[in-house]
Write a protein that holds these residues in place. Structure first.
Motif, PDB file in Angstrom:
ATOM      1  N   TYR A 121       0.841  -1.204   0.000  1.00 18.11           N
ATOM      2  CA  TYR A 121       0.000   0.000   0.000  1.00 18.11           C
ATOM      3  C   TYR A 121       0.871   1.248   0.000  1.00 18.11           C
ATOM      4  CZ  TYR A 121       0.845  -0.259   5.101  1.00 18.11           C
ATOM      5  OH  TYR A 121       1.420  -0.346   6.351  1.00 18.11           O
ATOM      6  N   ARG A 122       0.232   2.355  -0.377  1.00 14.30           N
ATOM      7  CA  ARG A 122       0.968   3.622  -0.399  1.00 14.30           C
ATOM      8  C   ARG A 122      -0.010   4.776  -0.367  1.00 14.30           C
ATOM      9  NH1 ARG A 122       1.436   6.693  -5.092  1.00 14.30           N
ATOM     10  NH2 ARG A 122       0.334   5.871  -6.903  1.00 14.30           N
ATOM     11  N   SER A 123       0.494   5.930  -0.023  1.00 20.68           N
ATOM     12  CA  SER A 123      -0.263   7.176  -0.136  1.00 20.68           C
ATOM     13  C   SER A 123      -0.305   7.619  -1.585  1.00 20.68           C
ATOM     14  CB  SER A 123       0.398   8.266   0.711  1.00 20.68           C
ATOM     15  OG  SER A 123      -0.098   9.545   0.367  1.00 20.68           O
ATOM     16  N   THR A 124      -1.432   8.180  -2.015  1.00 25.98           N
ATOM     17  CA  THR A 124      -1.512   8.750  -3.360  1.00 25.98           C
ATOM     18  C   THR A 124      -0.930  10.153  -3.418  1.00 25.98           C
ATOM     19  OG1 THR A 124      -3.688   9.761  -3.024  1.00 25.98           O
ATOM     20  CG2 THR A 124      -3.635   7.453  -3.762  1.00 25.98           C
ATOM     21  N   GLY A 125      -0.662  10.734  -2.248  1.00 28.22           N
ATOM     22  CA  GLY A 125      -0.194  12.116  -2.192  1.00 28.22           C
ATOM     23  C   GLY A 125      -1.303  13.137  -2.148  1.00 28.22           C
ATOM     24  N   LYS A 126      -2.558  12.676  -2.176  1.00 33.08           N
ATOM     25  CA  LYS A 126      -3.700  13.580  -2.134  1.00 33.08           C
ATOM     26  C   LYS A 126      -4.379  13.495  -0.779  1.00 33.08           C
ATOM     27  CE  LYS A 126      -8.085  14.589  -4.458  1.00 33.08           C
ATOM     28  NZ  LYS A 126      -9.018  14.171  -5.551  1.00 33.08           N
ATOM     29  N   SER A 186      -3.395  13.481  10.103  1.00 30.27           N
ATOM     30  CA  SER A 186      -3.106  13.999   8.771  1.00 30.27           C
ATOM     31  C   SER A 186      -3.224  12.810   7.823  1.00 30.27           C
ATOM     32  CB  SER A 186      -1.702  14.604   8.718  1.00 30.27           C
ATOM     33  OG  SER A 186      -1.396  15.023   7.408  1.00 30.27           O
ATOM     34  N   LEU A 187      -4.368  12.695   7.142  1.00 26.69           N
ATOM     35  CA  LEU A 187      -4.679  11.506   6.366  1.00 26.69           C
ATOM     36  C   LEU A 187      -4.644  11.783   4.875  1.00 26.69           C
ATOM     37  CD1 LEU A 187      -7.632  10.024   8.449  1.00 26.69           C
ATOM     38  CD2 LEU A 187      -5.261   9.202   8.356  1.00 26.69           C
ATOM     39  N   MET A 188      -4.114  10.824   4.153  1.00 25.77           N
ATOM     40  CA  MET A 188      -4.052  10.898   2.703  1.00 25.77           C
ATOM     41  C   MET A 188      -4.920   9.798   2.111  1.00 25.77           C
ATOM     42  SD  MET A 188      -1.939  13.395   2.737  1.00 25.77           S
ATOM     43  CE  MET A 188      -1.462  13.598   1.019  1.00 25.77           C
ATOM     44  N   GLU A 189      -5.330  10.000   0.868  1.00 27.80           N
ATOM     45  CA  GLU A 189      -5.944   8.900   0.140  1.00 27.80           C
ATOM     46  C   GLU A 189      -4.893   7.816  -0.073  1.00 27.80           C
ATOM     47  OE1 GLU A 189      -7.656  10.344  -3.441  1.00 27.80           O
ATOM     48  OE2 GLU A 189      -9.248  11.463  -2.426  1.00 27.80           O
ATOM     49  N   ALA A 190      -5.350   6.578  -0.209  1.00 28.94           N
ATOM     50  CA  ALA A 190      -4.403   5.466  -0.298  1.00 28.94           C
ATOM     51  C   ALA A 190      -4.785   4.514  -1.420  1.00 28.94           C
ATOM     52  CB  ALA A 190      -4.347   4.714   1.028  1.00 28.94           C
ATOM     53  N   GLU A 191      -3.788   3.801  -1.890  1.00 30.54           N
ATOM     54  CA  GLU A 191      -3.967   2.669  -2.793  1.00 30.54           C
ATOM     55  C   GLU A 191      -3.426   1.439  -2.092  1.00 30.54           C
ATOM     56  OE1 GLU A 191      -3.345   5.029  -7.038  1.00 30.54           O
ATOM     57  OE2 GLU A 191      -1.681   3.885  -6.145  1.00 30.54           O
TER      58      GLU A 191
END
Length: 228
Positions: A142-147, A183-188
Motif C-alpha cells: 500500500y501507499r499514499s496517493t499524495g492527495k 493527517s490523512l491521505m488517500e491510499a492505494e
C-alpha cells in the motif's frame, strides 16, 4: 506510555451490526455509521515506544520499543456514553510487547511473524503470520496517493477515536489516548491475503475497502480505568 505510529493504513469495510454485536463483550454496544458496523484492518509500525517511570522520566524496553503491529478493530459505545475502539486482535512482532500488553492491560495481543519494508517510491510491503492460536495471515502492499483525504463524516467516524475499551475482571475498562488530529491521505492498496476477520468468524463484503494512509502520528496513552 508514549509511542509513534508510522506508515499506517486504515482499511475499513461495512458489516451487519448484528454480526459484530454478537461478538462484543457485555456492556459494549456497536457504534453505527450509515446503518452499518465497521471493521478495520490497520497495519503500521510502532516506534519510539516509551513508558513513564518515576516523575516525568520515560524509558524504553529493549525489543519492545519498535515493532510492526496489525489490528482488527471495530467501534463501540461504552456504558458511560463515550465512543471508542474495540480490538478483536492486535498482532505484534515483539513477544515482550505481547506479554506485557496482555498482562498489564488485558488487550488481545497475539505474537506474529511480521515484516515491513518501504520501497524508494513509498510502497509499503507488509506481511504478518500469526503464531500458535487463531491462525491468521495478512499480506499487502500500500501507499499514499499524495492527495489529502476528504474531510467527511465517515473519515471522522473511522479515525478520530480517543478511547479504547476492554472487558476485564468483570467490568468495562477504558484506556484514553491523546494525539493531534490525523493527517490523512488517500491510499492505494493491494491486499493479497487477509484472514484476520475470518479468524473471528467475520466475512467481509465483496467490495473495495475504504482506505486512508498516515505517514506518522505521535500519541500518548494512559492506564485503564473502570467505566462500569
Amino acid at each position: 506510555m508514549r509511542q509513534r505510529w508510522s506508515r499506517l493504513l486504515f482499511a475499513h469495510w461495512p458489516v451487519p451490526v448484528a454480526e459484530v454485536q454478537a461478538k462484543l463483550p457485555a456492556g459494549l454496544e456497536v457504534d453505527v455509521f450509515d446503518g452499518w458496523a465497521w471493521l478495520g484492518v490497520v497495519p503500521f509500525t510502532m516506534e519510539q515506544v516509551r513508558f513513564r517511570g518515576v516523575g516525568m522520566r520515560t524509558f524504553r524496553v529493549p525489543t519492545a520499543h519498535a515493532f510492526p503491529e496489525l489490528n482488527l478493530r471495530t467501534y463501540v459505545v461504552a456504558p458511560d456514553g463515550r465512543a471508542g475502539v474495540y480490538f478483536f486482535s492486535l498482532d505484534a512482532g515483539s513477544l515482550l510487547a505481547v506479554v506485557g500488553a496482555r498482562l498489564g492491560f488485558g488487550l488481545p495481543y497475539f505474537w506474529s511473524s511480521m515484516r515491513e519494508s518501504t520501497s524508494p517510491d513509498g510502497v509499503v510491503s507488509y506481511q504478518s503470520t500469526r503464531r500458535f492460536v487463531r491462525p491468521a495471515e495478512f499480506v499487502a502492499r500500500y501507499r499514499s496517493t499524495g492527495k489529502e483525504a476528504a474531510q467527511d463524516d465517515l473519515r471522522r467516524f473511522l479515525t478520530e477515536r480517543y478511547a479504547l475499551f476492554v472487558r476485564r475482571s468483570g467490568s468495562v475498562q477504558a484506556g484514553y489516548i491523546s494525539h493531534a488530529p490525523w493527517s490523512l491521505m488517500e491510499a492505494e492498496a493491494e491486499i493479497v491475503v487477509n484472514t484476520l476477520p475470518q479468524s473471528f468468524g467475520f466475512a467481509l463484503p465483496d467490495r473495495a475497502p475504504v482506505l486512508h494512509y498516515s505517514n506518522v502520528l505521535d500519541m500518548e496513552a494512559w492506564t485503564l480505568r473502570r467505566v462500569s
